[in-house]
Write an enzyme that holds these catalytic residues in place. Structure first.
Site, PDB file in Angstrom:
ATOM      1  N   SER A 144       0.858  -1.178   0.000  1.00  0.00           N
ATOM      2  CA  SER A 144       0.000   0.000   0.000  1.00  0.00           C
ATOM      3  C   SER A 144       0.897   1.231   0.000  1.00  0.00           C
ATOM      4  O   SER A 144       1.753   1.371   0.877  1.00  0.00           O
ATOM      5  CB  SER A 144      -0.887  -0.027   1.249  1.00  0.00           C
ATOM      6  OG  SER A 144      -1.692   1.117   1.324  1.00  0.00           O
TER       7      SER A 144
ATOM      8  N   LYS B 189      -1.004  -0.937  -4.445  1.00  0.00           N
ATOM      9  CA  LYS B 189      -2.222  -0.194  -4.107  1.00  0.00           C
ATOM     10  C   LYS B 189      -1.841   1.253  -3.852  1.00  0.00           C
ATOM     11  O   LYS B 189      -0.938   1.529  -3.057  1.00  0.00           O
ATOM     12  CB  LYS B 189      -2.864  -0.833  -2.865  1.00  0.00           C
ATOM     13  CG  LYS B 189      -3.813   0.059  -2.080  1.00  0.00           C
ATOM     14  CD  LYS B 189      -4.594  -0.753  -1.062  1.00  0.00           C
ATOM     15  CE  LYS B 189      -4.857   0.012   0.220  1.00  0.00           C
ATOM     16  NZ  LYS B 189      -5.572  -0.821   1.219  1.00  0.00           N
ATOM     17  N   LEU B 190      -2.539   2.160  -4.530  1.00  0.00           N
ATOM     18  CA  LEU B 190      -2.276   3.583  -4.358  1.00  0.00           C
ATOM     19  C   LEU B 190      -3.371   4.202  -3.521  1.00  0.00           C
ATOM     20  O   LEU B 190      -4.559   3.991  -3.770  1.00  0.00           O
ATOM     21  CB  LEU B 190      -2.248   4.286  -5.722  1.00  0.00           C
ATOM     22  CG  LEU B 190      -1.241   3.775  -6.750  1.00  0.00           C
ATOM     23  CD1 LEU B 190      -1.360   4.607  -8.027  1.00  0.00           C
ATOM     24  CD2 LEU B 190       0.185   3.829  -6.202  1.00  0.00           C
ATOM     25  N   LYS B 191      -2.980   5.000  -2.550  1.00  0.00           N
ATOM     26  CA  LYS B 191      -3.949   5.794  -1.807  1.00  0.00           C
ATOM     27  C   LYS B 191      -4.329   6.993  -2.673  1.00  0.00           C
ATOM     28  O   LYS B 191      -3.444   7.636  -3.261  1.00  0.00           O
ATOM     29  CB  LYS B 191      -3.325   6.275  -0.489  1.00  0.00           C
ATOM     30  CG  LYS B 191      -3.046   5.142   0.487  1.00  0.00           C
ATOM     31  CD  LYS B 191      -4.342   4.542   1.011  1.00  0.00           C
ATOM     32  CE  LYS B 191      -4.079   3.589   2.167  1.00  0.00           C
ATOM     33  NZ  LYS B 191      -5.335   3.066   2.742  1.00  0.00           N
TER      34      LYS B 191
ATOM     35  N   ASP C  67      -7.223   3.034  -3.191  1.00  0.00           N
ATOM     36  CA  ASP C  67      -7.973   3.073  -1.927  1.00  0.00           C
ATOM     37  C   ASP C  67      -8.225   4.526  -1.559  1.00  0.00           C
ATOM     38  O   ASP C  67      -7.281   5.292  -1.354  1.00  0.00           O
ATOM     39  CB  ASP C  67      -7.165   2.378  -0.825  1.00  0.00           C
ATOM     40  CG  ASP C  67      -7.926   2.276   0.497  1.00  0.00           C
ATOM     41  OD1 ASP C  67      -9.082   2.723   0.566  1.00  0.00           O
ATOM     42  OD2 ASP C  67      -7.342   1.728   1.463  1.00  0.00           O
TER      43      ASP C  67
ATOM     44  N   ASN D 172     -10.269   5.525   1.122  1.00  0.00           N
ATOM     45  CA  ASN D 172     -10.585   5.728   2.544  1.00  0.00           C
ATOM     46  C   ASN D 172     -11.713   6.752   2.737  1.00  0.00           C
ATOM     47  O   ASN D 172     -11.557   7.712   3.502  1.00  0.00           O
ATOM     48  CB  ASN D 172      -9.337   6.122   3.347  1.00  0.00           C
ATOM     49  CG  ASN D 172      -8.355   4.975   3.526  1.00  0.00           C
ATOM     50  OD1 ASN D 172      -7.275   4.985   2.940  1.00  0.00           O
ATOM     51  ND2 ASN D 172      -8.731   3.963   4.310  1.00  0.00           N
TER      52      ASN D 172
ATOM     53  N   GLU E 190     -11.217   0.797  -3.748  1.00  0.00           N
ATOM     54  CA  GLU E 190     -11.534   0.460  -2.358  1.00  0.00           C
ATOM     55  C   GLU E 190     -12.164   1.652  -1.638  1.00  0.00           C
ATOM     56  O   GLU E 190     -11.601   2.765  -1.648  1.00  0.00           O
ATOM     57  CB  GLU E 190     -10.232   0.030  -1.671  1.00  0.00           C
ATOM     58  CG  GLU E 190     -10.374  -0.375  -0.221  1.00  0.00           C
ATOM     59  CD  GLU E 190      -9.037  -0.825   0.367  1.00  0.00           C
ATOM     60  OE1 GLU E 190      -8.056  -1.017  -0.387  1.00  0.00           O
ATOM     61  OE2 GLU E 190      -8.962  -0.980   1.602  1.00  0.00           O
TER      62      GLU E 190
ATOM     63  N   ASP F  85     -14.058  -1.656   2.512  1.00  0.00           N
ATOM     64  CA  ASP F  85     -13.160  -1.845   3.651  1.00  0.00           C
ATOM     65  C   ASP F  85     -13.913  -1.342   4.891  1.00  0.00           C
ATOM     66  O   ASP F  85     -14.591  -2.130   5.584  1.00  0.00           O
ATOM     67  CB  ASP F  85     -11.841  -1.082   3.403  1.00  0.00           C
ATOM     68  CG  ASP F  85     -10.883  -1.065   4.581  1.00  0.00           C
ATOM     69  OD1 ASP F  85     -11.219  -1.618   5.643  1.00  0.00           O
ATOM     70  OD2 ASP F  85      -9.780  -0.477   4.473  1.00  0.00           O
TER      71      ASP F  85
ATOM     72  N   LYS G 188     -10.312  -7.356   7.120  1.00  0.00           N
ATOM     73  CA  LYS G 188      -9.347  -6.977   8.157  1.00  0.00           C
ATOM     74  C   LYS G 188      -9.881  -7.528   9.459  1.00  0.00           C
ATOM     75  O   LYS G 188     -10.934  -7.085   9.949  1.00  0.00           O
ATOM     76  CB  LYS G 188      -9.257  -5.457   8.285  1.00  0.00           C
ATOM     77  CG  LYS G 188      -8.448  -4.764   7.230  1.00  0.00           C
ATOM     78  CD  LYS G 188      -8.436  -3.268   7.477  1.00  0.00           C
ATOM     79  CE  LYS G 188      -7.731  -2.552   6.336  1.00  0.00           C
ATOM     80  NZ  LYS G 188      -7.948  -1.087   6.416  1.00  0.00           N
TER      81      LYS G 188
ATOM     82  N   GLY H 221      -4.617  -4.633   5.721  1.00  0.00           N
ATOM     83  CA  GLY H 221      -3.585  -4.451   6.730  1.00  0.00           C
ATOM     84  C   GLY H 221      -3.810  -3.166   7.495  1.00  0.00           C
ATOM     85  O   GLY H 221      -4.435  -2.235   6.983  1.00  0.00           O
TER      86      GLY H 221
HETATM   87  C1  NPQ Z   1      -6.519   0.753   4.629  1.00  0.00           C
HETATM   88  N1  NPQ Z   1      -4.239   0.284   5.498  1.00  0.00           N
HETATM   89  O1  NPQ Z   1      -6.539  -0.224   3.916  1.00  0.00           O
HETATM   90  C2  NPQ Z   1      -5.490   0.931   5.714  1.00  0.00           C
HETATM   91  C3  NPQ Z   1      -5.491   2.246   6.340  1.00  0.00           C
HETATM   92  C4  NPQ Z   1      -4.462   2.467   7.396  1.00  0.00           C
HETATM   93  C5  NPQ Z   1      -2.180  -0.621   4.686  1.00  0.00           C
HETATM   94  O2  NPQ Z   1      -3.443   0.925   3.523  1.00  0.00           O
HETATM   95  C6  NPQ Z   1      -0.657   4.179  10.134  1.00  0.00           C
HETATM   96  C7  NPQ Z   1      -0.724   4.963   9.030  1.00  0.00           C
HETATM   97  C8  NPQ Z   1      -1.530   3.163  10.275  1.00  0.00           C
HETATM   98  C9  NPQ Z   1      -1.711   4.752   8.076  1.00  0.00           C
HETATM   99  C10 NPQ Z   1      -3.385   1.856   9.420  1.00  0.00           C
HETATM  100  C11 NPQ Z   1      -3.348   0.277   4.502  1.00  0.00           C
HETATM  101  C12 NPQ Z   1      -2.510   2.913   9.316  1.00  0.00           C
HETATM  102  C13 NPQ Z   1      -2.612   3.728   8.221  1.00  0.00           C
HETATM  103  C14 NPQ Z   1      -4.331   1.675   8.456  1.00  0.00           C
HETATM  104  C15 NPQ Z   1      -3.584   3.491   7.254  1.00  0.00           C
HETATM  105  O3  NPQ Z   1      -7.422   1.547   4.514  1.00  0.00           O
HETATM  106 MG    MG Z   2      -8.600   0.535   2.979  1.00  0.00          MG
END
Ligand code: NPQ
Ligand code: MG
Length: 387
Positions: A153, A179-181, A207, A209, A232, A257, A281, A309
């Site tokens: 990620s 995976k790109l945020k 993703d 969020n 996502e 998610d 998760k 994760g």
């Molecule tokens: C998600 N995780 O899928 C989460 C969001 C997440 C791996 O993208 C510290 C910093 C802890 C950023 C835990 C991934 C975190 C974080 C979870 C982001 O949405």
């Molecule tokens: Mg996510």
């Protein structure tokens, strides 16, 4: 407090003798920015439980609470999780007598919400129970895979150039899926540039969020041209209907998610057409046992799943690698090497990536061993509770 298959008859039933709540501070190797904020370190709550069997033998188990320091990913946060565990969850378990991991969720059912706190307690009991039986989580789940594919990620960067540099590094590390945020203002251009960089064949997903709104369908449809595996959680967690409408409007599969907080919500989201792929998760859904139930129901409905994760230590990372060995996990998970986030892990054999895969741990319990020296170095507080 417990169901009819009560622990009184279960020869494996264990009594909780002590629970240690340990808080650790783990600096991240690079800042990780998502649409909900930037994190530079992880403030994590660990549970160490000591369980005694009827013959007096003691077993230790560890659980990791995935709540973040602020309620920005979900309503839970680590101080709140520690409070609810101390004042509401453990007192219910003390009152209930001997138990196995499957008894934990029913014993805590009268407490509304707090899946991450509940999941951490169940995880510690599960680890101790399996260790007391000399059994691995892998065998308990019937996992036969020796390794699972590893995805990474990648956070939001100030510039596309910096993103490309980071992606190239992870591609060089061998990750089989990127995976790109994304967020409004950091989506089409970065995705186009990364697709150009890695080529058309490398699995790529995004993703958000929860950063978009129902009215963003036309905009998100522009992502269709990049051949993404999935989008996502584009919309707020409560907006399951919005995701169903978006799924009808956008070709790229919609993956949930944050919206999936239990097996029941997952089943409903699937029926509504809001969840074409599921991110599982364990912490978000109240523990590994509920995660397995979600895997089972998705598999029965033909919905692909992958393991999400939460920037876990080697404790959660080991357990996730086992879970992801179940046959319905047909997409690579966010189970990257520990070194993706941490310079020093707190387990003796941190998860590493070889040939784009991580090994499924086979050791007793959840499959990790604590490095006590490393753990003590990052510990900032410890509280011991007993009945
Ligand atoms: C998600 N995780 O899928 C989460 C969001 C997440 C791996 O993208 C510290 C910093 C802890 C950023 C835990 C991934 C975190 C974080 C979870 C982001 O949405
Ligand atoms: Mg996510």
């Amino acid at each position: 407090m417990r169901g009819t298959a009560g622990p009184a008859e279960d020869p494996r039933a264990l009594s909780i003798r002590r629970v240690e709540l340990r808080r650790i501070h783990m600096p991240l190797v690079v800042p990780f920015r998502t649409s909900f904020g930037e994190q530079r370190e992880r403030d994590i709550l660990l549970l160490r439980v000591e369980l005694a069997s009827t013959d007096g033998a003691l077993a230790e188990g560890w659980g990791e609470c995935v709540a973040l320091s602020e309620p920005s990913y979900s309503p839970e946060y680590v101080d709140g999780a520690q409070h609810v565990i101390t004042h509401h969850l453990l007192p219910r378990l003390w009152a209930g007598g001997p138990l196995v991991a499957a008894d934990v969720a029913p014993a805590l059912a009268k407490v509304h919400g707090h899946p991450m706190a509940k999941g951490a307690v169940e995880m510690a009991v599960l680890d101790a129970q399996l260790r007391s039986e000399g059994r691995s989580f892998r065998d308990a789940l019937g996992v036969t895979a020796d390794r699972v594919p590893s995805g990474v990620s990648v956070g939001i960067f100030p510039t596309v150039d910096e993103l490309l540099e980071a992606v190239q590094g992870y591609a060089d590390d061998g990750y089989v899926r990127i995976k790109l945020k994304i967020e409004p203002g950091f989506d089409l251009d970065p995705v186009a540039a990364v697709r150009e960089l890695i080529g058309p064949e490398v699995p790529l997903q995004v993703d958000a969020n929860t950063a978009y709104r129902r009215t963003d369908g036309e905009h998100l449809r522009r992502l269709d041209r990049f051949g993404l595996l999935l989008i996502e959680q584009p919309l707020p967690e409560e907006d399951v209907l919005g995701h169903a409408r978006l799924a009808a409007e956008v070709e790229t599969p919609i993956c949930l998610d944050e919206s999936l907080v239990s097996a029941a919500t997952t089943a409903d989201a699937i029926e509504l057409g809001a969840c074409e792929i599921a991110n599982i998760k364990p912490g978000r859904v109240g523990g590994y046992l509920e995660a397995v139930r979600i895997h089972d129901l998705c598999r029965a409905r033909g919905v692909p799943v992958w393991c999400g994760g939460m920037v876990e230590t080697g404790i959660g990372r080991a357990a996730n690698a086992v879970l992801a060995g179940l046959p319905g996990f047909t997409l690579p998970g966010d189970i990257s090497a520990s070194t993706r986030f941490y310079a020093h892990d707190i387990v003796t054999d941190p998860i590493g990536v070889v040939d784009g895969h991580v090994a499924v741990p086979t050791g007793p319990g959840l499959g990790f061993d604590i490095d006590r020296t490393a753990l003590d170095e990052v510990t900032v507080s410890s509280t011991v509770l007993a009945p």
